[in-house]
Design an enzyme around this catalytic site. Structure first.
Site, mmCIF file in Angstrom:
data_model
loop_
_atom_site.group_PDB
_atom_site.id
_atom_site.type_symbol
_atom_site.label_atom_id
_atom_site.label_comp_id
_atom_site.label_asym_id
_atom_site.label_seq_id
_atom_site.Cartn_x
_atom_site.Cartn_y
_atom_site.Cartn_z
ATOM 1 N N ASP A 26 21.598 112.827 32.008
ATOM 2 C CA ASP A 26 20.191 112.854 31.631
ATOM 3 C C ASP A 26 19.482 111.687 32.302
ATOM 4 O O ASP A 26 20.046 110.613 32.476
ATOM 5 C CB ASP A 26 19.993 112.866 30.113
ATOM 6 N N TYR B 209 60.335 103.844 28.695
ATOM 7 C CA TYR B 209 60.487 105.248 28.337
ATOM 8 C C TYR B 209 61.890 105.721 28.707
ATOM 9 O O TYR B 209 62.560 105.105 29.547
ATOM 10 C CB TYR B 209 59.400 106.119 28.986
ATOM 11 N N HIS C 98 57.713 100.849 40.605
ATOM 12 C CA HIS C 98 57.997 100.945 39.170
ATOM 13 C C HIS C 98 59.479 101.240 39.051
ATOM 14 O O HIS C 98 60.024 102.056 39.792
ATOM 15 C CB HIS C 98 57.099 102.050 38.607
HETATM 16 P P1 FAD Z 1 53.535 112.653 46.526
HETATM 17 O O1 FAD Z 1 54.597 113.359 45.789
HETATM 18 O O2 FAD Z 1 53.812 111.255 46.949
HETATM 19 O O3 FAD Z 1 53.174 113.541 47.754
HETATM 20 C C1 FAD Z 1 52.374 113.079 48.800
HETATM 21 C C2 FAD Z 1 52.907 113.667 50.067
HETATM 22 O O4 FAD Z 1 52.004 113.385 51.126
HETATM 23 C C3 FAD Z 1 54.227 113.079 50.461
HETATM 24 O O5 FAD Z 1 55.209 114.077 50.476
HETATM 25 C C4 FAD Z 1 53.985 112.484 51.836
HETATM 26 O O6 FAD Z 1 55.068 112.636 52.714
HETATM 27 C C5 FAD Z 1 52.760 113.240 52.291
HETATM 28 N N1 FAD Z 1 51.950 112.512 53.260
HETATM 29 C C6 FAD Z 1 51.392 111.295 53.145
HETATM 30 N N2 FAD Z 1 50.701 110.969 54.244
HETATM 31 C C7 FAD Z 1 50.817 112.011 55.094
HETATM 32 C C8 FAD Z 1 50.312 112.281 56.393
HETATM 33 N N3 FAD Z 1 49.545 111.408 57.055
HETATM 34 N N4 FAD Z 1 50.621 113.461 56.974
HETATM 35 C C9 FAD Z 1 51.384 114.373 56.332
HETATM 36 N N5 FAD Z 1 51.879 114.154 55.089
HETATM 37 C C10 FAD Z 1 51.599 112.998 54.481
HETATM 38 N N6 FAD Z 1 54.745 110.997 36.642
HETATM 39 C C11 FAD Z 1 54.846 111.677 35.496
HETATM 40 O O7 FAD Z 1 53.960 112.447 35.174
HETATM 41 N N7 FAD Z 1 55.888 111.531 34.651
HETATM 42 C C12 FAD Z 1 56.890 110.678 34.941
HETATM 43 O O8 FAD Z 1 57.845 110.533 34.166
HETATM 44 C C13 FAD Z 1 56.828 109.925 36.118
HETATM 45 N N8 FAD Z 1 57.770 109.026 36.401
HETATM 46 C C14 FAD Z 1 57.747 108.377 37.584
HETATM 47 C C15 FAD Z 1 58.783 107.514 37.876
HETATM 48 C C16 FAD Z 1 58.818 106.861 39.093
HETATM 49 C C17 FAD Z 1 59.939 105.958 39.398
HETATM 50 C C18 FAD Z 1 57.753 107.059 40.016
HETATM 51 C C19 FAD Z 1 57.751 106.386 41.321
HETATM 52 C C20 FAD Z 1 56.701 107.889 39.695
HETATM 53 C C21 FAD Z 1 56.679 108.557 38.482
HETATM 54 N N9 FAD Z 1 55.639 109.400 38.129
HETATM 55 C C22 FAD Z 1 55.717 110.114 36.972
HETATM 56 C C23 FAD Z 1 54.454 109.541 38.967
HETATM 57 C C24 FAD Z 1 54.533 110.775 39.838
HETATM 58 O O9 FAD Z 1 55.780 110.836 40.437
HETATM 59 C C25 FAD Z 1 53.468 110.773 40.890
HETATM 60 O O10 FAD Z 1 52.248 110.396 40.359
HETATM 61 C C26 FAD Z 1 53.327 112.145 41.533
HETATM 62 O O11 FAD Z 1 54.568 112.627 41.940
HETATM 63 C C27 FAD Z 1 52.377 112.112 42.712
HETATM 64 O O12 FAD Z 1 52.353 113.367 43.327
HETATM 65 P P2 FAD Z 1 51.530 113.596 44.675
HETATM 66 O O13 FAD Z 1 51.702 114.995 45.051
HETATM 67 O O14 FAD Z 1 50.157 113.084 44.493
HETATM 68 O O15 FAD Z 1 52.167 112.591 45.710
HETATM 69 N N1 THG Z 2 15.865 104.211 30.189
HETATM 70 C C1 THG Z 2 15.567 104.717 31.390
HETATM 71 N N2 THG Z 2 16.313 105.663 31.963
HETATM 72 C C2 THG Z 2 17.421 106.116 31.352
HETATM 73 C C3 THG Z 2 17.774 105.637 30.078
HETATM 74 C C4 THG Z 2 16.970 104.629 29.502
HETATM 75 N N3 THG Z 2 18.184 107.043 31.964
HETATM 76 C C5 THG Z 2 19.495 107.316 31.447
HETATM 77 C C6 THG Z 2 19.492 107.354 29.947
HETATM 78 N N4 THG Z 2 18.887 106.140 29.435
HETATM 79 C C7 THG Z 2 18.661 108.535 29.508
HETATM 80 N N5 THG Z 2 18.672 108.719 28.096
HETATM 81 C C8 THG Z 2 17.549 108.738 27.319
HETATM 82 C C9 THG Z 2 17.654 109.319 26.073
HETATM 83 C C10 THG Z 2 16.508 109.445 25.271
HETATM 84 C C11 THG Z 2 15.297 108.966 25.717
HETATM 85 C C12 THG Z 2 15.215 108.337 26.940
HETATM 86 C C13 THG Z 2 16.345 108.229 27.758
HETATM 87 C C14 THG Z 2 14.071 109.158 24.902
HETATM 88 N N6 THG Z 2 13.937 110.324 24.281
HETATM 89 C C15 THG Z 2 12.792 110.640 23.445
HETATM 90 C C16 THG Z 2 13.195 111.679 22.407
HETATM 91 O O1 THG Z 2 14.226 112.310 22.561
HETATM 92 O O2 THG Z 2 12.447 111.832 21.459
HETATM 93 C C17 THG Z 2 11.625 111.173 24.222
HETATM 94 C C18 THG Z 2 11.920 112.440 24.949
HETATM 95 C C19 THG Z 2 10.665 113.077 25.511
HETATM 96 O O3 THG Z 2 9.558 112.728 25.103
HETATM 97 O O4 THG Z 2 10.852 113.966 26.357
HETATM 98 O O5 THG Z 2 13.232 108.305 24.854
HETATM 99 O O6 THG Z 2 17.249 104.118 28.403
HETATM 100 N N7 THG Z 2 14.493 104.248 32.036
#
Ligand code: FAD
Ligand code: THG
Length: 807
Positions: free
Chosen positions: A541, A260, A226
């Site tokens: 659920d 930005y 980037h």
């Molecule tokens: P890193 O900082 O990359 O740290 C990972 C570390 O792991 C590294 O130091 C590496 O050396 C170490 N490592 C990897 N493998 C090993 C290994 N096998 N053994 C030991 N060490 C290892 N984010 C924002 O929120 N705002 C911004 O404005 C922004 N701007 C950005 C601009 C640029 C140009 C870039 C590149 C990024 C930007 N980001 C921004 C994103 C942000 O920088 C990253 O998402 C963030 O820094 C990641 O942090 P991290 O700790 O996960 O990774």
């Molecule tokens: N079908 C099946 N499984 C599911 C869903 C589905 N799992 C995930 C999600 N959907 C679960 N959500 C619901 C929500 C409501 C009901 C069923 C699944 C439902 N409720 C009735 C009630 O609230 O009156 C009966 C409850 C009861 O008698 O206990 O029917 O869509 N297979």
């Protein structure tokens, strides 16, 4: 593990540092942070991140992570009291009417998630930012608590605190392998020897896929470059900022051009997402120095430079001074990867995390390790949320690259990804295509939202129009499908519903221990039950059908349910994901029984096949597991069979249904019907942040001992509740996540919304404090900056006596 376990954190970037700080703050002091690079700037993304922190995000969880980063870094100082966070504020400007509307929507997200913000006019944008020209913008969105994080300083300060509490931080230690025994990590091997550990946290940022490969774990992220540049001094900024403060103007976003901006004393830093995606081959990176910094490719930046000078005319006197292509992580859905390896206990991951969210993620992971739960809803960020097909290298790279392209785009909540599609299709797909299905996508599945073949239904003319945003990915045909479901009968493709077979001598005990309702019933019973956290929050659920003494079919919400059950299962339980090998048709509506009876010799009368019962029957020649339940709140069955028989099942029902006026109906109708009935959708309406009573699901809770039971004891009278609102003006349909105002203050937020075609009202489910949750309470839903009057209603909104279902 007794006392403080030995933890190795791999990576000393913002994430590793936050994890070490948060762990040691909780008394886990045996922490070793290892980094392959030289400290204090080991060469990862954090070593050079410009550190803009814009907190507003459609995701409540992500916004919460960012809020905590601001709070934590504001209270943290570097050497000599230098800042880790400079609260210059954040300003997003609009140069198009579409963006102006989007900023109003973002103001809604900020309000819902408790981030102070304001919509401002062009003059105020210019007054707030020295380089913005009022004539070039239509308006802005200002967040006073946003600002700049000084990433390297925040790393150093957090690591120093951790070290004071006993942690060790070692640079120039490259982790070459992860050691394990009996399914658990035992340590890491570095180029300087082994380090024993009970827990290993991989915080290796964009190196994640390589670290994951050491333990056969797919880390679905794509490292991408980037572009970031700094200009030569800008005359208009002369004398504005001290070297120490660096900046005073709000950090600025110009999303219409994928740009930005921030100040660097009297220069401007510009980041661009406008260029082509530049995926990075990790094996081609240098091992030393700053591997995350690639050479600048000026031709890629040229259009952005022109756009920057267009928005900020003062830049016309400046030039690009320095530039680089910096690497960081993108994921298929844009959110981080947090969680434990599904097959190797003690190997944890916190990757694909921005500086913005780093402290929040560090806190959640530390809580998860120390307390056993992250303390925040992580379903959007959980490492294990992906379906198998979503872990394919081509899927990860296609979707992650697309996420780079779309990072600042105005995305509709229903908008499907362009690729790779179609990926997963049900056996009915060919028929659905013939019927003109309009497909959207979820978890890789193609799901019909409505069918153009239904355009001729007379009901279509009764469906009210709605606003422009709410009519995207919508058609009045969906309304007609809902009405026909209530009047006659419809076929719904329920194949994408995650299905698990749980079997073996320990199956009942496992499900009884993990869920809230009583499942110890005779085979043939179906039960609605909840998976809770130990702290009582609702993870999911489920419907659980007991098909045999030791065999259950579980209707689940996604891969996290499978992950949960699998982790908890002992050797006496077998859990199989049978989703892809099977299929399901929901046959629902007052004529559903007539249709089914005409193609089966089994007894499907109310006396012979009761509500919430399951049985094996034959539909024509097709062996079917039939379950009498309906998420749409109508008489009917879910009919399951194996995939190769699916098409036959569809055709038989379709043909038999003709006499009864059957239609195929889609998700859009489905969502409306379920909201009329008040059926919750886990992950959307309620999450681990809500207990069953708050969510209105107390009826699914049994007395007894199971995960979460002691936490929810005595909580029957909650302080907040999930309730339906009806909008005064039915011409307004909202989408979810909008703030709800009560007595002039933001009091809650919308979860799901839809027009209720049967009740002719616009429905929005919302979280509200108990005092505002009584039926009849007037509230306002903020939608694109407008406050729409609404009233709390009693539920269910449709068929409270259950006449439809229980007959
Ligand atoms: P890193 O900082 O990359 O740290 C990972 C570390 O792991 C590294 O130091 C590496 O050396 C170490 N490592 C990897 N493998 C090993 C290994 N096998 N053994 C030991 N060490 C290892 N984010 C924002 O929120 N705002 C911004 O404005 C922004 N701007 C950005 C601009 C640029 C140009 C870039 C590149 C990024 C930007 N980001 C921004 C994103 C942000 O920088 C990253 O998402 C963030 O820094 C990641 O942090 P991290 O700790 O996960 O990774
Ligand atoms: N079908 C099946 N499984 C599911 C869903 C589905 N799992 C995930 C999600 N959907 C679960 N959500 C619901 C929500 C409501 C009901 C069923 C699944 C439902 N409720 C009735 C009630 O609230 O009156 C009966 C409850 C009861 O008698 O206990 O029917 O869509 N297979």
């Amino acid at each position: 593990m007794s006392g403080s376990p030995r933890v190795v954190v791999i990576g000393a970037g913002v994430v590793g540092a936050a994890v070490a700080d948060e762990l040691t703050a909780r008394g886990w002091t045996d922490v070793t942070v290892l980094d392959q690079g030289a400290l204090p700037l080991p060469g990862g993304s954090s070593s050079h991140a410009p550190g803009l922190v814009f907190q507003t995000n459609p995701s409540k969880t992500m916004a919460g992570f960012a809020r905590y980063t601001v709070e934590k870094l504001s209270a943290l100082a570097g050497p000599d009291g230098s800042w880790c966070f400079n609260p210059v504020g954040g300003l997003e400007v609009a140069t198009t009417p579409e963006r102006l509307a989007e900023l109003r929507r973002r103001h809604g997200f900020a309000t819902s998630w408790g981030i102070e913000s304001r919509l401002v006019g062009p003059d105020e944008c210019a007054a707030m930012h020295p380089l913005v020209d009022a004539a070039r913008v239509l308006g802005g969105f200002h967040t006073p608590t946003d600002g700049l994080a000084k990433a390297p300083r925040a790393v150093a300060a957090q690591l120093a605190r951790a070290t004071d509490r006993g942690a060790r931080v070692l640079g120039n230690h490259r982790v070459l392998d992860v050691l394990s025994g009996s399914g658990r990590v035992t340590g890491v091997r570095t180029d300087r020897g082994d380090v024993p550990a009970d827990l290993v946290v991989s915080a290796t940022g964009f190196w994640g896929p390589k670290t994951g490969a050491l333990v056969d774990l797919t880390i679905p992220l794509l490292p991408m470059a980037h572009q970031y540049v700094t200009t030569t001094p800008v005359a208009a900024l002369a004398g504005r900022n001290t070297e120490a403060a660096e900046a005073s103007a709000p950090i600025l976003r110009h999303q219409d051009r994928d740009l930005y901006f921030r100040e660097h004393v009297d220069r401007v830093g510009i980041g661009s997402y406008a260029h082509r995606p530049m995926p990075v081959d990790l094996d081609a990176l240098p091992a030393e120095g700053m591997p995350s910094v690639l050479g600048f490719t000026p031709e890629d930046f040229a259009p952005s430079w022109a756009d920057a000078r267009e928005l900020l005319p003062a830049l016309r006197d400046a030039e690009i001074d320095t530039g680089f292509n910096g690497i960081f992580s993108f994921t298929p859905d844009g959110t981080p990867l947090i969680g434990e390896h599904p097959g190797l206990a003690g190997f944890w991951v916190a990757e694909a995390v921005w500086v913005t969210h780093s402290c929040g993620v560090g806190q959640a992971l530390a809580r998860w390790l120390v307390d056993g739960e992250p303390g925040v809803d992580l379903h959007e960020c959980d490492l294990n949320r992906f379906e198998e097909a979503q872990l394919a290298p081509s899927y990860v790279s296609t979707r992650s690259a697309q996420n780079f392209v779309e990072v600042y785009d105005i995305l509709h909540p229903l908008e499907p990804p362009a690729q790779p599609r179609p990926l997963r299709v049900s056996p009915f797909h060919a028929r659905q295509v013939e019927l003109g299905a309009v497909f959207l996508e979820a978890a890789g599945w193609e799901r019909p939202h409505w069918f153009e073949a239904n355009a001729g239904l007379p009901e279509v003319s009764r469906i009210p129009e709605r606003g422009e945003w709410a009519s995207r990915f919508w058609s009045p045909i969906a309304g007609a499908e809902a009405l026909v479901t209530r009047d006659r009968v419809a076929m719904y493709d329920m194949t994408p519903l995650k299905r698990l077979e749980v079997s073996g001598p320990g199956a009942l005990d496992l499900l009884q221990r993990l869920t809230t309702n009583n499942l110890d019933k005779k085979p043939g019973a179906v039960t609605y039950t909840l998976l809770l956290e130990s702290s009582g929050g609702v993870r999911s659920d489920l419907t659980v059908a007991r098909l045999g003494e030791q065999r259950f079919q579980v209707g689940a919400n996604g891969n996290l349910d499978l992950d949960r059950l699998t982790r908890e299962a002992g050797d006496d339980v077998v859990i199989r994901d049978i989703t892809g090998a099977t299929c399901c048709i929901g046959l629902w509506g007052p004529r559903a029984r007539d249709v089914l009876a005409s193609v089966t010799s089994d007894d499907v009368s109310h006396a012979g096949f009761g509500y919430f019962r399951a049985r094996s029957i034959h539909v024509d020649a097709v062996p079917v597991t039939a379950m009498r339940l309906s998420y749409v709140g109508e008489l009917g069955w879910e009919l399951y069979t194996s995939a190769e028989l699916g098409l036959r099942l569809w055709d038989v029902l379709w043909e038999a249904g003709q006499r009864h006026g059957v239609i195929a109906a889609g998700r859009s109708a489905f969502n409306s019907l379920r909201l009329e009935k008040g059926y919750r959708s886990a992950g959307t309406d309620m999450t681990t942040e809500h207990d069953p009573y708050e969510a209105g699901l107390g009826f699914a809770v049994r007395p007894g001992d199971y995960v979460g039971s002691s936490a929810i004891a005595g909580r029957e009278t909650p302080a907040r509740r999930l309730v339906p609102l009806l909008l005064d003006d039915p011409a307004h349909v909202v989408m979810g996540k909008e703030p709800v105002w009560h007595d002039g203050t933001p009091a809650g937020y919308v979860t799901s919304a839809a027009y209720g075609y049967t009740i002719d009202a616009s429905i929005a489910y919302a979280w509200l404090p108990a005092a505002a949750a009584e039926p009849g309470t007037p509230v306002h839903v903020e939608y694109f900056g407008e406050r729409l009057p609404a009233v709390v209603a009693a539920e269910p909104l449709f068929d409270p006596e259950m006449k439809r279902i229980r007959s």
